[in-house]
Design a protein around this motif. Structure first.
Motif, mmCIF file in Angstrom:
data_model
loop_
_atom_site.group_PDB
_atom_site.id
_atom_site.type_symbol
_atom_site.label_atom_id
_atom_site.label_comp_id
_atom_site.label_asym_id
_atom_site.label_seq_id
_atom_site.Cartn_x
_atom_site.Cartn_y
_atom_site.Cartn_z
ATOM 1 N N LEU A 263 19.385 2.758 3.950
ATOM 2 C CA LEU A 263 18.448 1.595 3.828
ATOM 3 C C LEU A 263 17.036 1.869 4.426
ATOM 4 C CD1 LEU A 263 20.987 -1.309 4.404
ATOM 5 C CD2 LEU A 263 19.985 -0.295 2.206
ATOM 6 N N THR A 264 17.017 2.503 5.513
ATOM 7 C CA THR A 264 15.807 2.789 6.357
ATOM 8 C C THR A 264 14.865 3.729 5.311
ATOM 9 O OG1 THR A 264 16.878 2.492 8.463
ATOM 10 C CG2 THR A 264 14.605 3.579 8.416
ATOM 11 N N ALA A 265 15.390 4.815 5.126
ATOM 12 C CA ALA A 265 14.913 5.824 4.114
ATOM 13 C C ALA A 265 14.248 5.189 2.830
ATOM 14 C CB ALA A 265 15.675 6.902 3.861
ATOM 15 N N VAL A 266 15.126 4.364 2.324
ATOM 16 C CA VAL A 266 14.462 3.588 1.058
ATOM 17 C C VAL A 266 13.372 2.745 1.346
ATOM 18 C CG1 VAL A 266 15.082 1.951 -0.821
ATOM 19 C CG2 VAL A 266 16.737 3.874 -0.049
ATOM 20 N N LEU A 267 13.376 1.693 2.466
ATOM 21 C CA LEU A 267 12.216 1.100 2.630
ATOM 22 C C LEU A 267 11.004 1.817 3.381
ATOM 23 C CD1 LEU A 267 14.175 -2.148 4.280
ATOM 24 C CD2 LEU A 267 13.443 -1.599 2.084
ATOM 25 N N VAL A 268 11.133 3.097 3.854
ATOM 26 C CA VAL A 268 10.218 3.726 4.417
ATOM 27 C C VAL A 268 9.196 4.301 3.430
ATOM 28 C CG1 VAL A 268 9.453 6.037 5.480
ATOM 29 C CG2 VAL A 268 11.260 4.462 6.576
ATOM 30 N N ILE A 269 9.931 4.762 2.081
ATOM 31 C CA ILE A 269 9.244 4.831 0.862
ATOM 32 C C ILE A 269 8.056 3.983 0.628
ATOM 33 C CG2 ILE A 269 9.267 5.527 -1.552
ATOM 34 C CD1 ILE A 269 12.082 6.851 -1.021
ATOM 35 N N ALA A 270 8.631 2.743 0.443
ATOM 36 C CA ALA A 270 7.645 1.608 0.115
ATOM 37 C C ALA A 270 6.804 1.453 1.297
ATOM 38 C CB ALA A 270 8.568 0.343 -0.165
ATOM 39 N N ALA A 271 7.301 1.302 2.401
ATOM 40 C CA ALA A 271 6.417 1.212 3.581
ATOM 41 C C ALA A 271 5.069 2.262 3.683
ATOM 42 C CB ALA A 271 7.016 1.091 4.925
ATOM 43 N N GLN A 272 5.574 3.328 3.094
ATOM 44 C CA GLN A 272 4.380 4.367 3.255
ATOM 45 C C GLN A 272 3.503 4.210 2.291
ATOM 46 O OE1 GLN A 272 4.476 7.253 5.584
ATOM 47 N NE2 GLN A 272 2.486 7.150 4.970
ATOM 48 N N ILE A 273 3.803 3.674 1.108
ATOM 49 C CA ILE A 273 2.774 3.438 0.279
ATOM 50 C C ILE A 273 1.813 2.069 0.628
ATOM 51 C CG2 ILE A 273 2.261 2.193 -2.303
ATOM 52 C CD1 ILE A 273 5.073 3.520 -2.907
ATOM 53 N N ASP A 274 2.339 1.266 1.239
ATOM 54 C CA ASP A 274 1.753 0.147 1.696
ATOM 55 C C ASP A 274 0.821 0.612 2.955
ATOM 56 O OD1 ASP A 274 0.717 -2.459 2.734
ATOM 57 O OD2 ASP A 274 2.673 -2.979 3.909
ATOM 58 N N SER A 275 1.224 1.574 3.994
ATOM 59 C CA SER A 275 0.399 2.250 4.927
ATOM 60 C C SER A 275 -0.849 2.999 4.450
ATOM 61 C CB SER A 275 1.420 3.159 5.851
ATOM 62 O OG SER A 275 0.552 3.690 6.812
ATOM 63 N N ASP A 276 -0.472 3.765 3.260
ATOM 64 C CA ASP A 276 -1.448 4.428 2.835
ATOM 65 C C ASP A 276 -2.664 3.494 2.089
ATOM 66 O OD1 ASP A 276 0.066 6.811 3.152
ATOM 67 O OD2 ASP A 276 0.820 6.890 1.172
ATOM 68 N N ILE A 277 -2.516 2.592 1.423
ATOM 69 C CA ILE A 277 -3.363 1.861 0.911
ATOM 70 C C ILE A 277 -4.181 1.029 2.277
ATOM 71 C CG2 ILE A 277 -3.767 -0.474 -0.011
ATOM 72 C CD1 ILE A 277 -1.303 0.144 -1.833
ATOM 73 N N ARG A 278 -3.319 0.674 3.305
ATOM 74 C CA ARG A 278 -4.164 0.176 4.395
ATOM 75 C C ARG A 278 -4.971 1.023 5.170
ATOM 76 N NH1 ARG A 278 -1.610 -0.448 8.823
ATOM 77 N NH2 ARG A 278 0.400 -0.448 7.605
ATOM 78 N N THR A 279 -4.671 2.261 5.210
ATOM 79 C CA THR A 279 -5.357 3.286 6.153
ATOM 80 C C THR A 279 -6.118 4.267 4.990
ATOM 81 O OG1 THR A 279 -3.307 4.883 5.850
ATOM 82 C CG2 THR A 279 -3.507 3.232 7.871
ATOM 83 N N ARG A 280 -6.544 4.007 3.796
ATOM 84 C CA ARG A 280 -7.057 5.061 3.097
ATOM 85 C C ARG A 280 -8.362 5.332 3.492
ATOM 86 N NH1 ARG A 280 -6.579 0.398 0.290
ATOM 87 N NH2 ARG A 280 -8.584 -0.522 -0.538
ATOM 88 N N LYS A 281 -9.106 4.407 4.135
ATOM 89 C CA LYS A 281 -10.554 4.611 4.655
ATOM 90 C C LYS A 281 -10.491 5.152 6.109
ATOM 91 C CE LYS A 281 -12.440 1.275 1.863
ATOM 92 N NZ LYS A 281 -13.183 -0.157 1.606
ATOM 93 N N LEU A 282 -9.271 5.472 6.748
ATOM 94 C CA LEU A 282 -9.624 6.042 8.098
ATOM 95 C C LEU A 282 -9.612 7.332 7.824
ATOM 96 C CD1 LEU A 282 -6.895 3.874 9.833
ATOM 97 C CD2 LEU A 282 -9.179 3.514 9.780
ATOM 98 N N LYS A 283 -10.169 8.264 9.151
ATOM 99 C CA LYS A 283 -10.245 9.654 9.020
ATOM 100 C C LYS A 283 -8.932 10.304 8.988
ATOM 101 C CE LYS A 283 -11.943 13.443 12.003
ATOM 102 N NZ LYS A 283 -12.606 13.406 13.569
ATOM 103 N N ASN A 284 -8.088 10.134 9.632
ATOM 104 C CA ASN A 284 -6.627 10.707 9.596
ATOM 105 C C ASN A 284 -5.620 10.125 8.461
ATOM 106 O OD1 ASN A 284 -7.156 12.560 11.577
ATOM 107 N ND2 ASN A 284 -6.898 11.017 13.142
ATOM 108 N N ARG A 285 -4.860 10.996 7.883
ATOM 109 C CA ARG A 285 -3.667 10.323 7.228
ATOM 110 C C ARG A 285 -2.436 9.977 8.215
ATOM 111 N NH1 ARG A 285 -1.109 13.880 4.652
ATOM 112 N NH2 ARG A 285 -1.828 15.996 5.811
ATOM 113 N N TYR A 286 -1.833 8.966 7.801
ATOM 114 C CA TYR A 286 -0.515 8.578 8.584
ATOM 115 C C TYR A 286 0.736 8.499 8.202
ATOM 116 C CZ TYR A 286 -4.469 6.927 11.798
ATOM 117 O OH TYR A 286 -5.557 6.890 12.874
ATOM 118 N N GLN A 287 1.569 8.526 8.938
ATOM 119 C CA GLN A 287 3.244 8.580 8.254
ATOM 120 C C GLN A 287 3.734 7.341 9.092
ATOM 121 O OE1 GLN A 287 4.570 12.623 8.299
ATOM 122 N NE2 GLN A 287 4.819 12.373 10.573
#
Length: 223
Positions: free
Chosen positions: A130-154
């Motif tokens: 269940l965590t792995a499934v929700l992490v996929i969606a959370a990663q998309i949310d995180s990518d949108i929120r951090t897209r203007k930052l210097k580093n990539r985040y996971q």
């Protein structure tokens, strides 16, 4: 059994592997003869103890030399240059083993009965999936929120798993809009547990001095 395979050799555990690693050759065909202990084990299991013909492939890495063993002898269809990427494909599987053993602590049981072991095992597998499934969606949310930052985040899976354990009962029991709202909230909750991805990092493979990790019944997980 005639199954094609590719596996990593422990260079310091076999003379033939060490000699090949020291030779500097890209690949070699060897015949590996079993030792006395291996012959006894083969006899106990009704297996052949005849010498095995193997192909060794050298892979140069920043931290050293890796020797791969395979029974794919066709050098035209399976050139030595293909094995580095081939073996790298196992990385996510190996990381999942590490995740289950170190973070989920799949071998840490709360009781000694067969029922306790099964309950702990399936509960951890369910929580991990269940965590792995929700992490996929959370990663998309995180990518949108951090897209203007210097580093990539996971997403940090250990922290995501910790948060999931506090909500897993509700996720199983809820339904309809209440479940949808809880899933959305949990995804957002997980999406803030991130770490920067630093490309090009490599670390030596530590040699553990402990034969087996020991868990105690009174031990409580920190996460």
């Amino acid at each position: 059994m005639g199954v094609p395979f590719c596996m990593r050799a422990k260079v310091n555990r076999g003379k033939a592997f060490k000699e090949f690693a020291d030779s500097g050759e890209r690949e070699a065909i060897i015949t590996l003869a079993p030792g006395k202990h291996s012959i006894e084990r083969c006899q106990q299991k009704g297996l052949s103890s005849e010498p095995i013909r193997l192909r060794l492939v050298r892979v140069d890495l920043p931290e050293g030399v890796e020797v791969l063993i395979t029974n794919l002898f066709d050098q035209e269809h399976y050139p030595a240059t293909a094995f580095k990427n081939l073996y790298h494909l196992r990385w996510k599987i190996e990381e999942n083993y590490k995740r289950l053993k170190q973070w989920v602590e799949i071998e840490n049981f709360s009781g000694k009965s067969a029922r306790s072991v099964r309950q702990d095992y399936y509960a951890n597998i369910l929580a991990s999936n269940l965590t792995a499934v929700l992490v996929i969606a959370a990663q998309i949310d995180s990518d949108i929120r951090t897209r203007k930052l210097k580093n990539r985040y996971q997403i940090t899976f250990a922290q995501a798993f910790s948060k999931m354990k506090h909500r897993i009962i509700a996720l199983v029991e809820f339904s309809g809009r209440a479940l949808q709202a809880l899933i959305t909230e949990t995804i957002h909750y997980i999406s803030v547990t991130v770490e920067a991805i630093k490309d090009g990092r490599s670390f030596s493979r530590p040699q553990s001095k402990m034969k087996n990790k020991i868990y105690y019944m009174a031990y409580k997980r920190a996460l």
